[in-house]
Design a protein around this motif. Structure first.
Motif, PDB file in Angstrom:
ATOM      1  N   GLN A 235      -6.637   1.519  38.121  1.00 40.16           N
ATOM      2  CA  GLN A 235      -6.752   2.968  38.205  1.00 40.16           C
ATOM      3  C   GLN A 235      -6.935   3.540  36.814  1.00 40.16           C
ATOM      4  OE1 GLN A 235      -3.226   4.232  40.420  1.00 40.16           O
ATOM      5  NE2 GLN A 235      -4.487   4.087  42.240  1.00 40.16           N
TER       6      GLN A 235
ATOM      7  N   ASP B 296      -9.472   5.695  41.383  1.00 39.01           N
ATOM      8  CA  ASP B 296      -8.128   6.085  41.810  1.00 39.01           C
ATOM      9  C   ASP B 296      -7.922   5.993  43.306  1.00 39.01           C
ATOM     10  OD1 ASP B 296      -7.355   6.519  39.257  1.00 39.01           O
ATOM     11  OD2 ASP B 296      -7.936   8.614  39.252  1.00 39.01           O
TER      12      ASP B 296
ATOM     13  N   GLN C 170     -11.107   5.350  48.872  1.00 41.43           N
ATOM     14  CA  GLN C 170     -12.230   6.086  49.434  1.00 41.43           C
ATOM     15  C   GLN C 170     -13.391   6.136  48.442  1.00 41.43           C
ATOM     16  OE1 GLN C 170     -12.437   7.298  52.612  1.00 41.43           O
ATOM     17  NE2 GLN C 170     -14.565   7.743  52.103  1.00 41.43           N
TER      18      GLN C 170
ATOM     19  N   ASP D 198      -2.015 -13.587  53.651  1.00 42.50           N
ATOM     20  CA  ASP D 198      -0.588 -13.301  53.528  1.00 42.50           C
ATOM     21  C   ASP D 198       0.019 -12.818  54.840  1.00 42.50           C
ATOM     22  OD1 ASP D 198      -0.529 -13.812  50.693  1.00 42.50           O
ATOM     23  OD2 ASP D 198      -1.693 -11.977  50.483  1.00 42.50           O
TER      24      ASP D 198
ATOM     25  N   TYR E 173      11.227  -8.691  58.553  1.00 45.55           N
ATOM     26  CA  TYR E 173      12.405  -9.256  57.902  1.00 45.55           C
ATOM     27  C   TYR E 173      13.600  -8.901  58.779  1.00 45.55           C
ATOM     28  CZ  TYR E 173       9.658  -8.647  53.468  1.00 45.55           C
ATOM     29  OH  TYR E 173       8.721  -8.633  52.469  1.00 45.55           O
TER      30      TYR E 173
ATOM     31  N   TRP F 228       2.433   3.491  54.164  1.00 50.31           N
ATOM     32  CA  TRP F 228       1.695   2.257  54.479  1.00 50.31           C
ATOM     33  C   TRP F 228       1.377   2.347  55.957  1.00 50.31           C
ATOM     34  CZ3 TRP F 228       4.459  -2.449  51.755  1.00 50.31           C
ATOM     35  CH2 TRP F 228       4.534  -2.181  50.384  1.00 50.31           C
TER      36      TRP F 228
ATOM     37  N   TRP G 107       9.461   4.002  48.990  1.00 56.63           N
ATOM     38  CA  TRP G 107       9.290   2.735  48.314  1.00 56.63           C
ATOM     39  C   TRP G 107      10.597   2.186  47.766  1.00 56.63           C
ATOM     40  CZ3 TRP G 107       8.528  -1.396  45.768  1.00 56.63           C
ATOM     41  CH2 TRP G 107       7.309  -2.048  45.958  1.00 56.63           C
ATOM     42  N   GLN G 108      11.270   3.049  47.027  1.00 55.34           N
ATOM     43  CA  GLN G 108      12.467   2.617  46.321  1.00 55.34           C
ATOM     44  C   GLN G 108      13.535   2.159  47.306  1.00 55.34           C
ATOM     45  OE1 GLN G 108      12.583   2.469  42.919  1.00 55.34           O
ATOM     46  NE2 GLN G 108      14.334   1.219  43.463  1.00 55.34           N
TER      47      GLN G 108
ATOM     48  N   SER H  64      12.611  -1.187  48.674  1.00 59.67           N
ATOM     49  CA  SER H  64      12.832  -2.227  47.681  1.00 59.67           C
ATOM     50  C   SER H  64      14.319  -2.554  47.560  1.00 59.67           C
ATOM     51  CB  SER H  64      12.256  -1.762  46.344  1.00 59.67           C
ATOM     52  OG  SER H  64      12.567  -2.672  45.337  1.00 59.67           O
ATOM     53  N   ASP H  65      15.152  -1.522  47.484  1.00 60.30           N
ATOM     54  CA  ASP H  65      16.607  -1.734  47.385  1.00 60.30           C
ATOM     55  C   ASP H  65      17.132  -2.442  48.622  1.00 60.30           C
ATOM     56  OD1 ASP H  65      16.656  -0.574  44.967  1.00 60.30           O
ATOM     57  OD2 ASP H  65      17.465   1.347  45.629  1.00 60.30           O
TER      58      ASP H  65
ATOM     59  N   ARG I   1      15.717  -4.451  50.809  1.00 61.91           N
ATOM     60  CA  ARG I   1      15.438  -5.872  50.979  1.00 61.91           C
ATOM     61  C   ARG I   1      16.065  -6.692  49.853  1.00 61.91           C
ATOM     62  NH1 ARG I   1       9.094  -7.260  49.731  1.00 61.91           N
ATOM     63  NH2 ARG I   1       9.224  -6.926  47.493  1.00 61.91           N
TER      64      ARG I   1
ATOM     65  N   GLY J  79       5.962  -7.948  53.949  1.00 58.07           N
ATOM     66  CA  GLY J  79       5.009  -9.030  53.722  1.00 58.07           C
ATOM     67  C   GLY J  79       5.683 -10.286  53.228  1.00 58.07           C
ATOM     68  N   VAL J  80       5.050 -11.429  53.502  1.00 51.69           N
ATOM     69  CA  VAL J  80       5.450 -12.702  52.917  1.00 51.69           C
ATOM     70  C   VAL J  80       4.278 -13.129  52.039  1.00 51.69           C
ATOM     71  CG1 VAL J  80       5.812 -15.157  53.437  1.00 51.69           C
ATOM     72  CG2 VAL J  80       6.977 -13.413  54.787  1.00 51.69           C
ATOM     73  N   ILE J  81       4.580 -13.706  50.873  1.00 52.67           N
ATOM     74  CA  ILE J  81       3.504 -14.109  49.975  1.00 52.67           C
ATOM     75  C   ILE J  81       2.896 -15.416  50.454  1.00 52.67           C
ATOM     76  CG2 ILE J  81       2.921 -14.629  47.591  1.00 52.67           C
ATOM     77  CD1 ILE J  81       5.551 -13.242  46.814  1.00 52.67           C
TER      78      ILE J  81
END
Lengths: 558, 332
Positions: A47, A232, A235, A273, A278, A386, A414-415, A418-419, A421, A432-434
């Motif tokens: 970006q 950015d 689209q 992926d 989870y 998402w 998001w945060q 993240s916390d 998981r 997601g799993v990598i």
């Protein structure tokens, strides 16, 4: 007095109007010109504004640095089960117990500043502090036994780290990097490397790389100029592709036909992926909620209608997932039981009910199952925005309800996600799993399923471990350790069979789909792209080492 | 003089308070930039423990051992030297440099668009008020409809029609990145490219904001026209044009001008959505990315510039008002 003032005002107004005209009207339009020319235009996901750093150890390193500029010893094709292709090296060999790796280098390779690429540079790269291999993989020593041979010695077997060592260790020149004081602040604006391209110009909006005249393969790269632009929004990339102004991009486009209908752009989809639910599965490590009961997870697993999720939430572009987490058909040889080839694609509410009833649950008056008067009630979260995951979560909620399992669906920032998981304070998450970079599910079994990759609820996972579900099963751990210590396919298959039996039954991650990975490329002006028939390497523009292989392989169309 | 002293003191106190808040707010936010960056990388496939370690080495952990007070003092020290810190998202670019590079684009485009929108809106509004009851009144609903359309949607539609299908305007950028791969250069071709690339973004901003000015001006105009001094002016036999310009519009525009000064102050904040849609360089995007990535230094830097400009715009407006309207000085 008044008169002159007014005249001035009118003049000012006229000026403003003229300016307005200049800005709002009648600008010439020649933007659609020349998809041709020589430059190949790429969007790799950056970006604006771009920060110029070609340092391969920087987290925000520009995409061209890895692959087109800096190279690894080998290139691994993560879309197929095949031997790696040598880039800077000819061949490699492990000793019997996997603690010694001998690499034979190519002869006559030079850095783009004219200096020779030597075995000492390889030794320097492996020992470089930024790699931290002494701690990461137990590197004991790296030695150049002659001009083109390097021997790496480790304290533990390294069969499973083949990709990391050979396919993801960037070769840096000792004569440049030995003078770098602090690699964390080094920008490396004029990188000295071995790859097919060198840096020409950088700005905040784009950067340009041109062919490396010293490149070891005669006549390559045939595409002399490659420009990476920063965009950015997806689209914008889609619009530019449709207008024929962009030649290569890896991104998600729900209606690929809109982009490919211009006859210039082709597309390829290489799902890699997994997307899963989870579940915080382990009571012993502090998980709470009904999903800790394996029967509930199994019931959910059969209650989910994956076909509908694929069509409605992921516009039919995802791949079908295997509950053994083997990527089909790539990892076919590692799948022990053919019954585990693919998770059920339709829902079976009756089977879900049976599983729950035999585990002692009864259906309440409200149509939901429960035990001892307490209804099962699970919270399912996904990251707000998402949209594919949000839609999938909604569908799962509805499908579970039909099978008598109450799932409350919500979105979080998001945060929070993240916390949740990281610390294990959740019940269900769409996440997601990598996927693995080689045709072997080992990395998933070790990082996502083994007990050594997790910690108790409340503490954060160690870097590089992803066992968010807190799953810990001694049988799995033992088999993972056994698989790591051997290079014998039969022994490994046996270990994997054990793992697969356990995880297919326990379902700490309930499989959903394999994410789409779409790549769009200009097949009219350039040839040599990876295609369905000749998928010689992972195709996206952000594909790191593989992106360099693609670029070196391209040719302008006649 | 007392009036000015009072105003200046007031603004100094406000400035101190905003800068302190600016220091405090990001520290109240949860999260760790390193975590976010790792999780983002994860979406593109395998990332090695080495990369993760390096990210943590570079970005550090968010827990700072020194007390809040010490951090606060150090913050002021750095601020007074013009050091806004280093951005995490754009590591290791200094925040001041990022903002300095983005500001000219933002002020140029958003500033001009705002001025055009204001002049257009107030001018048309005056006419609409003057000729109320005629066909000109249709201007009001048609422009307010444009304003009520969500901006991103309007922008996307215009891009799709005028840039993608008709090819009248370029799709992205502040200038032609394909034509000028080496960046801005001082030539007329480059200036032309900038104007060409700014047209559509400016148009979207004007379209989506002109309605407000027009509507406000028209209504003020209608109420001003019923004032006694307008009747007097008409009775004196003045030409209608003079009544419109010197008597009605001039008085009716006062509230709009006050609103305009505040809008000008917020111009530096850029237009987040416009910059995203057009990949236009600017400050709004920096703010957006900073918030997305928990980039405290960048966030603080951008907020600081915005608050200072808004305060400055208000301050100047206060002074101007004090001069043109003596009543403001008396009751301030």
């Amino acid at each position: 007095m008044i008169r002159t003032k007014r005249r001035a005002a009118i003049a000012a107004a006229a000026g403003a109007a003229a300016l307005a005209l200049a800005f709002t009207g009648c600008a010439p339009s020649d933007s659609g010109e020349s998809g041709g020319g020589d430059a190949l235009r790429v969007w790799a996901g950056s970006q604006t504004p771009l920060t110029v750093t070609f340092n391969p150890y920087a987290p925000n390193v520009l995409h061209a640095a890895l692959g087109p500029i800096y190279e690894t010893l080998f290139s691994f094709n993560k879309t197929a089960d095949e031997e790696p292709t040598g880039l800077l090296a000819e061949s490699y060999e492990f000793n019997e117990d996997g603690t010694q790796l001998t690499v034979a280098l190519k002869d006559g390779v030079t850095w783009n500043d004219g200096e020779d690429f030597a075995a000492d540079d390889v030794v320097f790269s492996f020992e470089y502090e930024a790699n931290d291999y002494a701690n990461q993989v137990g590197l004991v020593s790296a030695e150049a036994t002659d001009e083109t041979t390097v021997v790496l010695t480790f304290s533990t077997p390294q069969f499973t780290n083949e990709f990391k060592l050979l396919g993801n260790t960037w070769m840096i020149p000792e004569h440049v990097w030995s003078e770098v004081d602090d690699f964390t602040t080094f920008l490396d604006e004029e990188p000295v490397a071995t790859g097919p391209y060198v840096v020409e110009a950088t700005t905040e909006a784009s950067y340009t790389v041109v062919a490396n005249e010293q490149f070891r393969e005669e006549g390559k790269p045939a595409v002399k100029t490659v420009q990476y632009v920063a965009l950015d929004a997806n689209q914008s990339a889609q619009d530019l592709l449709a207008a024929g102004e962009l030649d290569w991009a890896g991104m998600f486009v729900p209606n690929p036909d809109d982009v490919t209908s211009n006859g210039i752009i082709s597309t390829i989809n290489t799902p890699q992926d997994p997307t899963v639910l989870y579940t915080c599965a382990n009571v012993d490590l502090g998980c709470a909620g009904e999903q800790t009961d394996v029967a509930v997870r199994q019931a959910l697993n059969v209650a989910i209608d994956r076909g509908t999720i694929k069509d409605k939430a992921f516009v039919g572009l995802t791949g079908d997932i295997s509950p053994a987490f083997t990527l089909m058909p790539r990892d076919e040889k590692w799948l022990a039981d053919p019954a585990n080839e693919v998770s059920p694609q339709t829902s079976d509410a009756a089977a879900a009910g049976q599983i729950l009833e035999s585990a002692g649950y009864v259906k309440g008056a409200d149509g939901f199952y429960g035990k001892d008067g307490a209804t099962i009630e699970l919270d399912l979260i996904s990251v707000d925005g998402w949209t594919d995951y949000n839609d999938a979560a909604k569908l799962i909620g509805e499908q579970a309800a039909e099978a008598g399992i109450k799932v409350n669906v919500g979105t979080v920032q998001w945060q929070e996600f993240s916390d949740a998981r990281q610390t294990g304070q959740f019940e269900l998450i769409v996440g997601g799993v990598i996927g693995t970079s080689v045709a072997d599910p080992y990395q998933i079994y070790k990082d996502w399923f083994s007990g050594t990759s997790t910690v108790a609820v409340g503490s954060e996972l160690q870097p590089g471990t992803w066992n968010f579900s807190r799953y810990s099963n001694p049988v799995v751990d033992e088999a993972v350790a056994a698989a790591a210590a051997t290079n014998d396919d039969a022994a490994k298959r046996e270990a994997y069979a054990t793992i697969q039996t356990e995880i297919v039954r326990d379902l700490p991650y309930i499989p959903l789909v394999i994410n789409a990975t779409q790549t769009f490329f200009n097949s009219k002006d350039f040839t040599g792209w990876p295609t369905e028939d000749d998928l010689y390497v992972f195709p996206p523009a952000w594909g790191s080492s593989s992106a360099g292989v693609v670029l070196a392989n391209l040719e302008p169309a006649e | 003089m007392k009036f000015y002293a009072r105003r200046i003191t007031f603004y100094l106190v406000t400035l101190w308070a905003t800068i302190s808040l600016n220091f405090l707010l990001p520290r109240l936010m949860p999260g760790d930039p390193a975590d976010i960056m790792i999780a983002k990388l994860q979406r593109n496939g395998e990332i090695s423990a080495t990369t993760i370690r390096n990210i943590q080495l570079m970005l550090g952990s968010s827990d700072d051992d020194s007390s809040l007070w010490d951090q606060y003092v150090a913050y002021w020290g750095r601020l007074l030297q013009g050091d806004l810190g280093v951005s995490v998202t754009k590591y290791p670019a200094p925040v001041s440099e990022l903002i300095a590079n983005a500001l000219p684009w933002t002020i140029g485009l958003v500033g001009l668009a705002t001025i055009i929108s204001f002049v257009l809106g107030v001018g048309l509004g005056a006419i609409a008020g003057w000729r109320r009851g005629t066909w000109v009144d249709h201007l009001v609903p048609s422009t307010t409809v444009l304003q009520s359309i969500p901006y991103f949607w309007l922008a996307l539609i215009l891009v799709s029609i005028f840039a993608v299908n008709l090819r009248w305007f370029p799709i992205i950028g502040g200038y032609d990145v394909f034509e000028f791969p080496a960046g801005p250069d001082p030539s007329w071709a480059f200036v032309a490219s900038v104007i060409e690339h700014g047209t559509l973004p400016a148009l979207t901003i004007v379209l989506s904001s002109v309605g407000g000015w027009l509507f406000g001006m028209r209504n003020m105009m209608v109420s001003t026209l019923s004032e006694d001094y307008i009747v007097t002016a008409e009775a004196k036999g003045l030409r209608p044009r003079r009544i419109l310009g010197a008597y009605a519009a001039r008085n009716a525009a006062i509230p709009s001008i006050a609103g305009f000064s505040i809008t000008l102050g917020t111009v530096v904040a850029g237009s987040i959505v416009m910059e995203q849609v057009f990949t236009y360089p600017g400050v709004g995007k920096l703010m957006f990315q900073a918030v997305q990535n928990n980039d405290y230094a960048l966030m603080q830097g951008v907020f600081l510039v915005i608050t200072i400009t808004v305060l400055a715009a208000n301050f100047i407006m206060d002074l101007v008002y004090g001069t043109i309207d003596p009543r403001a000085r008396q009751h301030a």
